[in-house]
Design a protein around this motif. Structure first.
Motif, PDB file in Angstrom:
ATOM      1  N   ILE A  67      -8.783 -49.712  -5.618  1.00  0.00           N
ATOM      2  CA  ILE A  67     -10.001 -49.534  -6.416  1.00  0.00           C
ATOM      3  C   ILE A  67     -10.547 -50.887  -6.849  1.00  0.00           C
ATOM      4  O   ILE A  67     -11.753 -51.132  -6.763  1.00  0.00           O
ATOM      5  CB  ILE A  67      -9.728 -48.625  -7.631  1.00  0.00           C
ATOM      6  N   LYS A  68      -9.660 -51.767  -7.290  1.00  0.00           N
ATOM      7  CA  LYS A  68     -10.087 -53.106  -7.705  1.00  0.00           C
ATOM      8  C   LYS A  68     -10.678 -53.873  -6.518  1.00  0.00           C
ATOM      9  O   LYS A  68     -11.718 -54.526  -6.650  1.00  0.00           O
ATOM     10  CB  LYS A  68      -8.909 -53.873  -8.301  1.00  0.00           C
ATOM     11  N   ARG A  69     -10.036 -53.760  -5.366  1.00  0.00           N
ATOM     12  CA  ARG A  69     -10.515 -54.441  -4.154  1.00  0.00           C
ATOM     13  C   ARG A  69     -11.918 -53.931  -3.785  1.00  0.00           C
ATOM     14  O   ARG A  69     -12.810 -54.716  -3.477  1.00  0.00           O
ATOM     15  CB  ARG A  69      -9.545 -54.207  -3.009  1.00  0.00           C
ATOM     16  N   LYS A  70     -12.104 -52.609  -3.825  1.00  0.00           N
ATOM     17  CA  LYS A  70     -13.411 -52.036  -3.502  1.00  0.00           C
ATOM     18  C   LYS A  70     -14.476 -52.477  -4.501  1.00  0.00           C
ATOM     19  O   LYS A  70     -15.600 -52.815  -4.116  1.00  0.00           O
ATOM     20  CB  LYS A  70     -13.340 -50.509  -3.491  1.00  0.00           C
ATOM     21  N   THR A  71     -14.124 -52.466  -5.780  1.00  0.00           N
ATOM     22  CA  THR A  71     -15.072 -52.879  -6.815  1.00  0.00           C
ATOM     23  C   THR A  71     -15.502 -54.327  -6.608  1.00  0.00           C
ATOM     24  O   THR A  71     -16.695 -54.650  -6.653  1.00  0.00           O
ATOM     25  CB  THR A  71     -14.445 -52.703  -8.213  1.00  0.00           C
ATOM     26  N   GLN A  72     -14.535 -55.194  -6.359  1.00  0.00           N
ATOM     27  CA  GLN A  72     -14.854 -56.610  -6.131  1.00  0.00           C
ATOM     28  C   GLN A  72     -15.701 -56.782  -4.867  1.00  0.00           C
ATOM     29  O   GLN A  72     -16.643 -57.579  -4.848  1.00  0.00           O
ATOM     30  CB  GLN A  72     -13.569 -57.427  -6.004  1.00  0.00           C
ATOM     31  N   LEU A  73     -15.376 -56.012  -3.847  1.00  0.00           N
ATOM     32  CA  LEU A  73     -16.120 -56.110  -2.602  1.00  0.00           C
ATOM     33  C   LEU A  73     -17.565 -55.648  -2.780  1.00  0.00           C
ATOM     34  O   LEU A  73     -18.496 -56.296  -2.301  1.00  0.00           O
ATOM     35  CB  LEU A  73     -15.436 -55.288  -1.505  1.00  0.00           C
ATOM     36  N   TRP A  74     -17.762 -54.533  -3.499  1.00  0.00           N
ATOM     37  CA  TRP A  74     -19.126 -54.063  -3.739  1.00  0.00           C
ATOM     38  C   TRP A  74     -19.914 -55.067  -4.580  1.00  0.00           C
ATOM     39  O   TRP A  74     -21.109 -55.288  -4.349  1.00  0.00           O
ATOM     40  CB  TRP A  74     -19.136 -52.684  -4.400  1.00  0.00           C
ATOM     41  N   GLU A  75     -19.256 -55.715  -5.526  1.00  0.00           N
ATOM     42  CA  GLU A  75     -19.927 -56.751  -6.317  1.00  0.00           C
ATOM     43  C   GLU A  75     -20.319 -57.934  -5.428  1.00  0.00           C
ATOM     44  O   GLU A  75     -21.414 -58.492  -5.562  1.00  0.00           O
ATOM     45  CB  GLU A  75     -19.038 -57.194  -7.474  1.00  0.00           C
ATOM     46  N   TYR A  76     -19.427 -58.300  -4.510  1.00  0.00           N
ATOM     47  CA  TYR A  76     -19.711 -59.386  -3.572  1.00  0.00           C
ATOM     48  C   TYR A  76     -20.886 -59.018  -2.661  1.00  0.00           C
ATOM     49  O   TYR A  76     -21.811 -59.817  -2.464  1.00  0.00           O
ATOM     50  CB  TYR A  76     -18.459 -59.701  -2.737  1.00  0.00           C
ATOM     51  N   ILE A  77     -20.863 -57.808  -2.098  1.00  0.00           N
ATOM     52  CA  ILE A  77     -21.942 -57.346  -1.216  1.00  0.00           C
ATOM     53  C   ILE A  77     -23.267 -57.323  -1.975  1.00  0.00           C
ATOM     54  O   ILE A  77     -24.301 -57.749  -1.453  1.00  0.00           O
ATOM     55  CB  ILE A  77     -21.603 -55.952  -0.628  1.00  0.00           C
ATOM     56  N   THR A  78     -23.231 -56.852  -3.218  1.00  0.00           N
ATOM     57  CA  THR A  78     -24.448 -56.813  -4.036  1.00  0.00           C
ATOM     58  C   THR A  78     -24.982 -58.222  -4.274  1.00  0.00           C
ATOM     59  O   THR A  78     -26.193 -58.466  -4.180  1.00  0.00           O
ATOM     60  CB  THR A  78     -24.174 -56.103  -5.380  1.00  0.00           C
ATOM     61  N   SER A  79     -24.088 -59.140  -4.567  1.00  0.00           N
ATOM     62  CA  SER A  79     -24.494 -60.531  -4.786  1.00  0.00           C
ATOM     63  C   SER A  79     -25.132 -61.105  -3.520  1.00  0.00           C
ATOM     64  O   SER A  79     -26.198 -61.731  -3.576  1.00  0.00           O
ATOM     65  CB  SER A  79     -23.272 -61.352  -5.193  1.00  0.00           C
ATOM     66  N   GLN A  80     -24.485 -60.894  -2.375  1.00  0.00           N
ATOM     67  CA  GLN A  80     -25.021 -61.389  -1.105  1.00  0.00           C
ATOM     68  C   GLN A  80     -26.374 -60.743  -0.795  1.00  0.00           C
ATOM     69  O   GLN A  80     -27.307 -61.423  -0.363  1.00  0.00           O
ATOM     70  CB  GLN A  80     -24.038 -61.095   0.042  1.00  0.00           C
ATOM     71  N   TYR A  81     -26.462 -59.464  -1.037  1.00  0.00           N
ATOM     72  CA  TYR A  81     -27.700 -58.733  -0.784  1.00  0.00           C
ATOM     73  C   TYR A  81     -28.833 -59.294  -1.641  1.00  0.00           C
ATOM     74  O   TYR A  81     -29.921 -59.573  -1.145  1.00  0.00           O
ATOM     75  CB  TYR A  81     -27.491 -57.243  -1.081  1.00  0.00           C
ATOM     76  N   ASN A  82     -28.576 -59.459  -2.935  1.00  0.00           N
ATOM     77  CA  ASN A  82     -29.617 -59.954  -3.842  1.00  0.00           C
ATOM     78  C   ASN A  82     -29.990 -61.401  -3.557  1.00  0.00           C
ATOM     79  O   ASN A  82     -31.143 -61.795  -3.759  1.00  0.00           O
ATOM     80  CB  ASN A  82     -29.179 -59.778  -5.292  1.00  0.00           C
ATOM     81  N   ASN A  83     -29.043 -62.205  -3.073  1.00  0.00           N
ATOM     82  CA  ASN A  83     -29.352 -63.598  -2.722  1.00  0.00           C
ATOM     83  C   ASN A  83     -30.234 -63.689  -1.475  1.00  0.00           C
ATOM     84  O   ASN A  83     -30.999 -64.632  -1.334  1.00  0.00           O
ATOM     85  CB  ASN A  83     -28.068 -64.394  -2.491  1.00  0.00           C
ATOM     86  N   ASN A  84     -30.099 -62.712  -0.570  1.00  0.00           N
ATOM     87  CA  ASN A  84     -30.844 -62.742   0.691  1.00  0.00           C
ATOM     88  C   ASN A  84     -32.112 -61.902   0.673  1.00  0.00           C
ATOM     89  O   ASN A  84     -32.853 -61.890   1.642  1.00  0.00           O
ATOM     90  CB  ASN A  84     -29.949 -62.248   1.839  1.00  0.00           C
ATOM     91  N   ASN A  85     -32.354 -61.188  -0.404  1.00  0.00           N
ATOM     92  CA  ASN A  85     -33.479 -60.256  -0.431  1.00  0.00           C
ATOM     93  C   ASN A  85     -34.402 -60.563  -1.596  1.00  0.00           C
ATOM     94  O   ASN A  85     -33.973 -60.622  -2.734  1.00  0.00           O
ATOM     95  CB  ASN A  85     -32.962 -58.814  -0.553  1.00  0.00           C
ATOM     96  N   SER A  86     -35.672 -60.710  -1.273  1.00  0.00           N
ATOM     97  CA  SER A  86     -36.647 -60.911  -2.343  1.00  0.00           C
ATOM     98  C   SER A  86     -37.796 -59.910  -2.232  1.00  0.00           C
ATOM     99  O   SER A  86     -38.738 -59.975  -2.992  1.00  0.00           O
ATOM    100  CB  SER A  86     -37.193 -62.334  -2.288  1.00  0.00           C
ATOM    101  N   GLU A  87     -37.674 -58.989  -1.268  1.00  0.00           N
ATOM    102  CA  GLU A  87     -38.755 -58.027  -1.017  1.00  0.00           C
ATOM    103  C   GLU A  87     -39.007 -57.099  -2.195  1.00  0.00           C
ATOM    104  O   GLU A  87     -40.125 -56.957  -2.655  1.00  0.00           O
ATOM    105  CB  GLU A  87     -38.420 -57.183   0.221  1.00  0.00           C
ATOM    106  N   THR A  88     -37.964 -56.442  -2.657  1.00  0.00           N
ATOM    107  CA  THR A  88     -38.162 -55.413  -3.685  1.00  0.00           C
ATOM    108  C   THR A  88     -37.370 -55.689  -4.953  1.00  0.00           C
ATOM    109  O   THR A  88     -37.156 -54.781  -5.753  1.00  0.00           O
ATOM    110  CB  THR A  88     -37.778 -54.020  -3.138  1.00  0.00           C
ATOM    111  N   GLY A  89     -36.937 -56.892  -5.142  1.00  0.00           N
ATOM    112  CA  GLY A  89     -36.231 -57.229  -6.364  1.00  0.00           C
ATOM    113  C   GLY A  89     -34.733 -57.020  -6.273  1.00  0.00           C
ATOM    114  O   GLY A  89     -34.189 -56.663  -5.238  1.00  0.00           O
ATOM    115  N   LYS A  90     -34.068 -57.251  -7.388  1.00  0.00           N
ATOM    116  CA  LYS A  90     -32.613 -57.142  -7.458  1.00  0.00           C
ATOM    117  C   LYS A  90     -32.185 -55.684  -7.429  1.00  0.00           C
ATOM    118  O   LYS A  90     -32.851 -54.812  -7.974  1.00  0.00           O
ATOM    119  CB  LYS A  90     -32.082 -57.794  -8.749  1.00  0.00           C
ATOM    120  N   ARG A  91     -31.053 -55.451  -6.796  1.00  0.00           N
ATOM    121  CA  ARG A  91     -30.469 -54.110  -6.715  1.00  0.00           C
ATOM    122  C   ARG A  91     -29.095 -54.127  -7.372  1.00  0.00           C
ATOM    123  O   ARG A  91     -28.425 -55.154  -7.406  1.00  0.00           O
ATOM    124  CB  ARG A  91     -30.325 -53.657  -5.262  1.00  0.00           C
ATOM    125  N   THR A  92     -28.677 -52.962  -7.858  1.00  0.00           N
ATOM    126  CA  THR A  92     -27.366 -52.845  -8.495  1.00  0.00           C
ATOM    127  C   THR A  92     -26.346 -52.330  -7.485  1.00  0.00           C
ATOM    128  O   THR A  92     -26.699 -51.827  -6.416  1.00  0.00           O
ATOM    129  CB  THR A  92     -27.413 -51.868  -9.686  1.00  0.00           C
TER     130      THR A  92
END
Length: 128
Positions: free
Chosen positions: A45-70
């Motif tokens: 569960i901790k690994r998945k949570t950290q991974l989703w946070e990492y993916i979200t960070s990467q996604y938000n760093n590479n995307n400026s079309e529709t704003g930040k996502r959670t």
């Protein structure tokens, strides 16, 4: 009229574009074995949570079309994509079975012979 916390209306974000969905899938695919792991112990569960946070960070760093996502928004898009894919696969299987029931035994033998005679071409096409 409602009062209290229920009276606060949640602001709606813009819909995900196809480009955004593709970008999300590209970020998820290398980590799919962790995300799809069905174990529910604290380590996973901790690994998945950290991974989703990492993916979200990467996604938000590479995307400026529709704003930040959670994390929750990205998980929801991923879950909906999985549901759609399963539904399409199921629909394809149903269509295949409907077609198969109309094929006679003689037709099946002809199809098997054709597949066997062109097996190497079929396999090389699938691998490409």
């Amino acid at each position: 009229m409602a009062t209290g916390a229920s009276a606060i209306k949640r602001l709606r974000n813009k819909n995900f574009t196809e480009k955004e969905k593709e970008m999300l899938m590209e970020l998820i695919i290398p980590h799919k074995n962790v995300i799809e792991n069905i174990k529910t112990d604290s380590i996973n569960i901790k690994r998945k949570t950290q991974l989703w946070e990492y993916i979200t960070s990467q996604y938000n760093n590479n995307n400026s079309e529709t704003g930040k996502r959670t994390v929750t928004q990205l998980k929801n898009v991923y879950d909906m994509a999985k549901r759609r894919a399963k539904k399409e696969l199921s629909s394809d299987k149903v269509s295949m079975y409907k077609c198969m029931k109309d094929i006679t035994d003689e037709d099946q033998l002809v199809i098997v012979d054709l597949v066997q005679s062109y097996r190497s071409e079929i396999v090389s096409f699938i691998i490409i």
